[in-house]
Design a protein around this motif. Structure first.
Motif, PDB file in Angstrom:
ATOM      1  N   ILE A  67       0.838  -1.203   0.000  1.00 19.19           N
ATOM      2  CA  ILE A  67       0.000   0.000   0.000  1.00 19.19           C
ATOM      3  C   ILE A  67       0.875   1.256   0.000  1.00 19.19           C
ATOM      4  N   ARG A  68       1.987   1.221   0.726  1.00 20.56           N
ATOM      5  CA  ARG A  68       2.924   2.350   0.726  1.00 20.56           C
ATOM      6  C   ARG A  68       3.487   2.577  -0.680  1.00 20.56           C
ATOM      7  N   LYS A  69       3.831   1.505  -1.370  1.00 23.14           N
ATOM      8  CA  LYS A  69       4.360   1.626  -2.730  1.00 23.14           C
ATOM      9  C   LYS A  69       3.284   2.117  -3.689  1.00 23.14           C
ATOM     10  N   LEU A  70       2.055   1.659  -3.517  1.00 17.59           N
ATOM     11  CA  LEU A  70       0.955   2.117  -4.358  1.00 17.59           C
ATOM     12  C   LEU A  70       0.683   3.603  -4.135  1.00 17.59           C
ATOM     13  N   ALA A  72       2.743   5.868  -3.558  1.00 22.13           N
ATOM     14  CA  ALA A  72       3.765   6.668  -4.246  1.00 22.13           C
ATOM     15  C   ALA A  72       3.480   6.803  -5.744  1.00 22.13           C
ATOM     16  N   LEU A  73       2.583   5.976  -6.274  1.00 14.18           N
ATOM     17  CA  LEU A  73       2.251   6.042  -7.698  1.00 14.18           C
ATOM     18  C   LEU A  73       1.160   7.078  -7.938  1.00 14.18           C
ATOM     19  N   ASN A  74       1.040   7.491  -9.174  1.00 13.57           N
ATOM     20  CA  ASN A  74       0.025   8.471  -9.559  1.00 13.57           C
ATOM     21  C   ASN A  74      -1.264   7.744  -9.956  1.00 13.57           C
ATOM     22  N   ILE A  75      -1.927   7.172  -8.949  1.00 12.44           N
ATOM     23  CA  ILE A  75      -3.154   6.402  -9.180  1.00 12.44           C
ATOM     24  C   ILE A  75      -4.342   7.250  -8.715  1.00 12.44           C
ATOM     25  N   PRO A  76      -5.425   7.269  -9.485  1.00 10.44           N
ATOM     26  CA  PRO A  76      -6.611   8.009  -9.020  1.00 10.44           C
ATOM     27  C   PRO A  76      -7.054   7.505  -7.643  1.00 10.44           C
ATOM     28  N   PRO A  77      -7.484   8.415  -6.769  1.00  9.74           N
ATOM     29  CA  PRO A  77      -7.855   8.033  -5.395  1.00  9.74           C
ATOM     30  C   PRO A  77      -8.904   6.919  -5.331  1.00  9.74           C
ATOM     31  N   ASN A  78      -9.900   6.954  -6.214  1.00 12.76           N
ATOM     32  CA  ASN A  78     -10.930   5.909  -6.149  1.00 12.76           C
ATOM     33  C   ASN A  78     -10.362   4.530  -6.474  1.00 12.76           C
ATOM     34  N   PHE A  79      -9.416   4.458  -7.395  1.00 14.17           N
ATOM     35  CA  PHE A  79      -8.797   3.175  -7.737  1.00 14.17           C
ATOM     36  C   PHE A  79      -7.876   2.713  -6.605  1.00 14.17           C
ATOM     37  N   TYR A  80      -7.123   3.650  -6.036  1.00  8.72           N
ATOM     38  CA  TYR A  80      -6.256   3.358  -4.893  1.00  8.72           C
ATOM     39  C   TYR A  80      -7.089   2.803  -3.732  1.00  8.72           C
ATOM     40  N   ASN A  81      -8.201   3.454  -3.434  1.00  6.90           N
ATOM     41  CA  ASN A  81      -9.077   3.000  -2.352  1.00  6.90           C
ATOM     42  C   ASN A  81      -9.682   1.635  -2.653  1.00  6.90           C
ATOM     43  N   TRP A  82      -9.979   1.372  -3.916  1.00  9.40           N
ATOM     44  CA  TRP A  82     -10.527   0.069  -4.314  1.00  9.40           C
ATOM     45  C   TRP A  82      -9.496  -1.031  -4.050  1.00  9.40           C
ATOM     46  N   ILE A  83      -8.229  -0.765  -4.375  1.00 12.83           N
ATOM     47  CA  ILE A  83      -7.171  -1.755  -4.133  1.00 12.83           C
ATOM     48  C   ILE A  83      -7.026  -1.999  -2.627  1.00 12.83           C
ATOM     49  N   ILE A  84      -7.032  -0.939  -1.838  1.00 11.67           N
ATOM     50  CA  ILE A  84      -6.944  -1.095  -0.382  1.00 11.67           C
ATOM     51  C   ILE A  84      -8.108  -1.938   0.117  1.00 11.67           C
ATOM     52  N   SER A  85      -9.291  -1.683  -0.403  1.00  9.60           N
ATOM     53  CA  SER A  85     -10.469  -2.468  -0.017  1.00  9.60           C
ATOM     54  C   SER A  85     -10.295  -3.932  -0.399  1.00  9.60           C
ATOM     55  N   PHE A  86      -9.695  -4.165  -1.556  1.00  9.36           N
ATOM     56  CA  PHE A  86      -9.446  -5.531  -2.027  1.00  9.36           C
ATOM     57  C   PHE A  86      -8.476  -6.265  -1.100  1.00  9.36           C
ATOM     58  N   LEU A  87      -7.495  -5.546  -0.569  1.00  9.58           N
ATOM     59  CA  LEU A  87      -6.457  -6.166   0.260  1.00  9.58           C
ATOM     60  C   LEU A  87      -6.845  -6.313   1.735  1.00  9.58           C
ATOM     61  N   THR A  88      -7.755  -5.497   2.208  1.00  8.30           N
ATOM     62  CA  THR A  88      -8.064  -5.497   3.636  1.00  8.30           C
ATOM     63  C   THR A  88      -9.384  -6.200   3.935  1.00  8.30           C
ATOM     64  N   GLY A  89      -9.504  -6.635   5.161  1.00  9.38           N
ATOM     65  CA  GLY A  89     -10.742  -7.271   5.608  1.00  9.38           C
ATOM     66  C   GLY A  89     -10.952  -8.675   5.067  1.00  9.38           C
ATOM     67  N   ARG A  90      -9.885  -9.302   4.575  1.00  2.00           N
ATOM     68  CA  ARG A  90      -9.993 -10.663   4.054  1.00  2.00           C
ATOM     69  C   ARG A  90      -9.758 -11.657   5.185  1.00  2.00           C
ATOM     70  N   GLU A  91     -10.465 -12.770   5.113  1.00  2.00           N
ATOM     71  CA  GLU A  91     -10.336 -13.819   6.127  1.00  2.00           C
ATOM     72  C   GLU A  91     -10.247 -15.176   5.459  1.00  2.00           C
ATOM     73  N   GLY A 117      -3.676  -9.388  -9.030  1.00  2.00           N
ATOM     74  CA  GLY A 117      -2.546  -9.936  -8.277  1.00  2.00           C
ATOM     75  C   GLY A 117      -1.193  -9.813  -8.954  1.00  2.00           C
ATOM     76  N   PRO A 118      -1.063 -10.249 -10.214  1.00  2.00           N
ATOM     77  CA  PRO A 118       0.246 -10.143 -10.866  1.00  2.00           C
ATOM     78  C   PRO A 118       0.764  -8.709 -10.972  1.00  2.00           C
ATOM     79  N   SER A 119      -0.116  -7.762 -11.274  1.00  2.00           N
ATOM     80  CA  SER A 119       0.330  -6.365 -11.359  1.00  2.00           C
ATOM     81  C   SER A 119       0.757  -5.840  -9.998  1.00  2.00           C
ATOM     82  N   LEU A 120       0.046  -6.247  -8.952  1.00  3.11           N
ATOM     83  CA  LEU A 120       0.450  -5.838  -7.603  1.00  3.11           C
ATOM     84  C   LEU A 120       1.800  -6.442  -7.244  1.00  3.11           C
ATOM     85  N   TYR A 121       2.058  -7.674  -7.677  1.00  2.00           N
ATOM     86  CA  TYR A 121       3.352  -8.297  -7.397  1.00  2.00           C
ATOM     87  C   TYR A 121       4.475  -7.541  -8.114  1.00  2.00           C
TER      88      TYR A 121
END
Length: 158
Positions: A67-70, A72-91, A117-121
């Motif tokens: 998330i720290r690396k993301l 630093a990128l020039n990503i629109p806030p809504n897309f950034y928040n979507w990725i954070i949502s995708f990564l958090t709250g998983r069980e 996943g691959p792009s995040l990696y």
């Protein structure tokens, strides 16, 4: 992915990655490896190749670091928040016959088979560089090859 994440990822941080990209393939990776070895052998007697396969690489991605690396990128806030949502709250849970375990939170890993996943990696490993400009690094998914010529300003161990 095509519209926000890939264009926001600096090209110089992914130029040595041959997987998970429209222009990448095993053929390109092998051609680049052979080209670099032949080029190094023009001025050296030998080239050392250090090959690393990071085991469970996708399973050990730390969400906080990613998330720290993301950020630093020039990503629109809504897309950034979507990725954070995708990564958090998983069980995860395990089920054996009719017995279901207690849910445990997941704060590591990205799903290799997912669309994102691959792009995040790639972003996660994008700051992995050789210590010396004499050496070459080539990545293919979670496999990394480091080429170190005979005459390098740092050793293979370094």
């Amino acid at each position: 992915m095509k519209h926000w994440l890939r264009p926001s990822t600096p090209v110089d941080s992914t130029v040595d990655q041959y997987a998970f990209k429209p222009t990448g393939s095993t053929t390109c990776a092998l051609a680049s490896l052979i080209h670099d070895v032949v080029h190094m052998l023009q001025n050296n007697s030998y080239v050392r190749c250090f090959m690393v396969d990071f085991s469970k690489a996708f399973d050990t991605v730390d969400h906080v670091i990613l998330i720290r690396k993301l950020h630093a990128l020039n990503i629109p806030p809504n897309f950034y928040n979507w990725i954070i949502s995708f990564l958090t709250g998983r069980e995860q849970r395990c089920k054996v016959h009719d017995i279901l375990s207690k849910a445990i939170g997941i704060n590591l890993s990205i799903v290799q088979g997912s669309g994102i996943g691959p792009s995040l990696y790639i972003i996660m490993e994008s700051d992995l560089y050789p210590k010396s400009s004499d050496n070459k690094l080539m990545k293919y998914a979670d496999d990394t090859n480091l080429l170190v010529p005979e005459t390098s300003n740092c050793t293979l161990t370094e």
